[in-house]
Structure formats: structure tokens, C-alpha cells
Enzyme design. Structure first.
Site, mmCIF file in Angstrom:
data_model
loop_
_atom_site.group_PDB
_atom_site.id
_atom_site.type_symbol
_atom_site.label_atom_id
_atom_site.label_comp_id
_atom_site.label_asym_id
_atom_site.label_seq_id
_atom_site.Cartn_x
_atom_site.Cartn_y
_atom_site.Cartn_z
ATOM 1 C CB SER A 52 -0.958 -0.039 1.191
ATOM 2 O OG SER A 52 -1.970 0.929 1.058
ATOM 3 C CG ASP A 66 -6.990 -2.193 -3.866
ATOM 4 O OD1 ASP A 66 -7.377 -1.053 -3.542
ATOM 5 O OD2 ASP A 66 -5.829 -2.589 -3.651
ATOM 6 C CG HIS A 85 -6.119 -1.481 -0.254
ATOM 7 N ND1 HIS A 85 -5.167 -1.317 -1.232
ATOM 8 C CD2 HIS A 85 -5.630 -0.847 0.839
ATOM 9 C CE1 HIS A 85 -4.155 -0.613 -0.756
ATOM 10 N NE2 HIS A 85 -4.411 -0.316 0.501
#
Length: 348
Positions: free
Chosen positions: A193, A289, A319
């Protein structure tokens, strides 16, 4: 008469149960089916229940409250960490900055390959504990030293503080590899991320500054364009279980307050003009995501520039799934792919 009454009540109860089942079916169907793909039912139900019980009020919460929530979200769906004994927490002083790291070293062997890990957390949260389980698995299964970086967080330390910390640890690692029983010729950068964003940019910096050689990079659902959230996956999943457009815009504003800086390739690596000469790369994306398309677009840009790239989309997950091994086996499925990739790249 009494028998007829019992039968009537039984029919009514049966109808009610039937309606509940139908309602449940359509509720789950709505939860799991999206324009951009179908989410695993068990994952969808767990995340929806959590969303209902713990509503997100990002714009009404203090940075401390947001950070506490994000840190909790990083670990609440994780299994207990695997046993791992050789772990050291140290503070490294570089250019007047003190950077905390956690070093995981396999028990047997020497001159181990090294992984520098940059945790996720939207640039404003995450620490050495939130991704401890991932780092233990990486070190144990790859037989590599893992250096987890506790980089400075926004908004107290906005862009490029976190980036500089991770890059400085790369330099320190290259210079001190032998002192920690590592191999300075085998260094990988891994991040998820926001940490995927930082990892990709550290590779850009190392190329631009003629810094340490990076064997390869692994980017797990990375953020690669914070200037505009306009990909198809953002339109599909703008209100994703784990991250919404509103939340992402908030995190970006805290990390990079000046809008003009968001076009900087060190903030948005997808916007760099030169993709040549970057390390071999594995990019892991999640099907459901909003960051999916920008991660895959970054992989395509790297390929077009002649770099060796593998992009793998994990279907049915959202995600942040890499820390959700308690509710989906897709977390370990992705990690297994990462283990194999890094083991292959580390072969001397």
C-alpha cells in the site's frame, strides 16, 4: 380448530423464514457482486459487519483516532504471528534523524539476502508491530534478513520524510550488510500500500542518485498516483470496504499538503517520465481494490521501458488482504508467490 391454528402459525413462520433467506441472499449478492469483480463471500460479510460496528468517521476524527483505527485494522483479521526468536529492535541515526528498525534474522546460516520492508498505513499510520507477522513470515520462509522500517509518519512529518527514511535505511543496509550477517549484493525492497508507494520510489531514487544496487522490488497493492484518483478501479470501488475516495483524499492531503507536489514522481511514481533502468519487479494487486488499476498501470509502464516485471492480480479480495489470513487463504497464497519470486531472485 387448535390444529388448524398451529398449522397457520407454522405457515407464517415458514413464510417469514423464507423471506429472511431471500433477503439474506440478495444482501450477500449485493455485498459480493461489484462492477469490477466478485468479492469472496466470507471476506465481504466480515468486512461489512466490521464497517457497521465500527463506522468510519475520518473527517470527524483526530489524527490520533484515525491512526489508532488504521493500526487496529491492520491486525484485527490476522492470525497469531509465527514463532520467531532472533528479532532485534535498534535505532539508527542517519543525517541527524533517528530511525527505528526491527531486524529479523534466520537462526542458521550466514551472508543472508536482505529484505527492506516498508509497511502500509496510508502514510499516517503503521509501525513495527502492525506488520510484524508479515516480516516474520518473509524471514522464515525465504531464509532472509528482514529490516522493517519505522519511518516517520504524516502529518507531523509530511512528504518526503518517510521516503527519505526508507532510502537512508537502504544506504545504511548496503554499507552495513556484513555487520548484520547479510549480503550487500542481494537486497530487495518490499512494501504494501503506502509502503508499496515508498518502495517503488526508493528504487527510482537509487537509480537517479546512483545509490545502492537493488536486486528486485515487490510492490503489494501499491499507490502509484496520488495526483488524481481517476482510474476505472477508483470508479468501481470508490466506497471500498477498506478505503474510500474520501478517506484516500484525506490521507493524501496529510502526506502531501501541497497539491503541486503530488505530481512529483517521488510522490506519484506512475507520473515519472523515465521508467528505464529499474529493478526486476513483482506487483501484487487485489481484484476488489480502488488502487488495483494504478498498480497494474505501473507494471505496464515498467514493462514498456524494458524492465523485467510480473503483475499478478489476486481475485476475490480487497485492499489490505495480505494481513487477513484469519479470514482468507488468499493472504498466504499471495505470500507464497512472493516467497518463490524472492527465492528465485536471491539465487547466487
Amino acid at each position: 380448530m387448535e390444529g388448524n391454528s398451529v398449522k397457520s402459525k407454522g405457515k407464517i413462520i415458514g413464510i417469514i423464514l423464507f423471506l429472511f433467506i431471500i433477503a439474506g441472499f440478495f444482501t450477500i449478492k449485493n455485498l459480493t457482486e461489484t462492477r469490477g469483480g466478485k468479492i469472496n463471500t466470507y471476506v465481504a460479510v466480515n468486512l461489512q459487519l466490521d464497517k457497521m460496528l465500527n463506522p468510519r468517521l475520518t473527517n470527524e476524527q483526530s489524527i490520533e483516532e484515525i491512526r489508532e483505527r488504521l493500526n487496529r485494522d491492520s491486525t484485527k483479521l490476522s492470525k497469531e504471528p509465527i514463532s520467531f526468536s532472533n528479532i532485534k529492535n535498534i535505532t539508527i541515526e542517519i543525517n541527524s534523524e533517528k530511525i527505528r528498525v526491527r531486524i529479523y534474522t534466520p537462526e542458521e546460516g550466514d551472508k543472508f539476502p536482505i529484505i527492506i520492508y516498508a509497511h502500509g498505513g496510508s502514510w499516517i499510520s503503521g509501525n513495527l508491530d502492525t506488520h510484524d507477522s508479515i516480516c516474520r513470515k518473509l524471514s522464515h520462509n525465504i531464509k532472509a534478513i528482514v529490516i522493517s522500517v519505522d519511518y516517520r509518519l504524516a502529518p507531523e512529518n509530511p512528504f518526503p520524510a518517510a521516503l527519505n527514511d526508507v532510502y537512508n535505511i537502504l544506504q545504511w543496509t548496503s554499507q552495513n550488510a556484513k555487520n548484520i550477517n547479510g549480503d550487500e549484493k542481494l537486497i530487495a525492497i518490499v512494501g504494501d500500500s503506502a509502503g508499496g508507494n515508498l518502495s517503488s520510489v526508493v528504487s527510482l531514487m537509487a537509480r537517479d542518485k546512483e545509490g545502492p544496487n537493488i536486486t528486485c522490488q515487490v510492490l503489494i497493492y501499491p499507490s502509484t498516483n496520488i495526483d488524481q484518483l481517476n482510474s476505472e478501479s477508483w470508479s468501481y470501488f470508490a466506497n471500498d470496504f477498506n478505503i474510500s475516495t474520501e478517506e484516500m483524499e484525506k490521507y493524501i492531503s496529510l502526506y502531501v499538503p501541497k497539491k503541486e507536489d503530488r505530481k512529483n514522481s517521488y510522490a506519484s511514481p506512475l507520473l515519472t517520465k523515465d521508467f528505464k533502468g529499474l529493478p526486476d519487479t513483482l506487483i501484487i494487486t487485489a481484484e476488489i481494490d480502488p488502487l488495483r488499476d494504478e498498480g497494474e498501470a505501473y507494471g505496464n509502464k515498467l514493462k514498456e521501458a524494458g524492465n523485467k516485471v510480473e503483475v499478478r492480480r489476486i481475485n476475490g479480495v480487497t485492499h489490505g488482504f495480505i494481513t487477513m489470513d484469519k479470514i482468507t487463504d488468499k493472504a498466504d497464497e499471495a505470500l507464497n508467490q512472493i516467497y518463490l519470486y524472492l527465492q528465485n531472485k536471491f539465487q547466487k
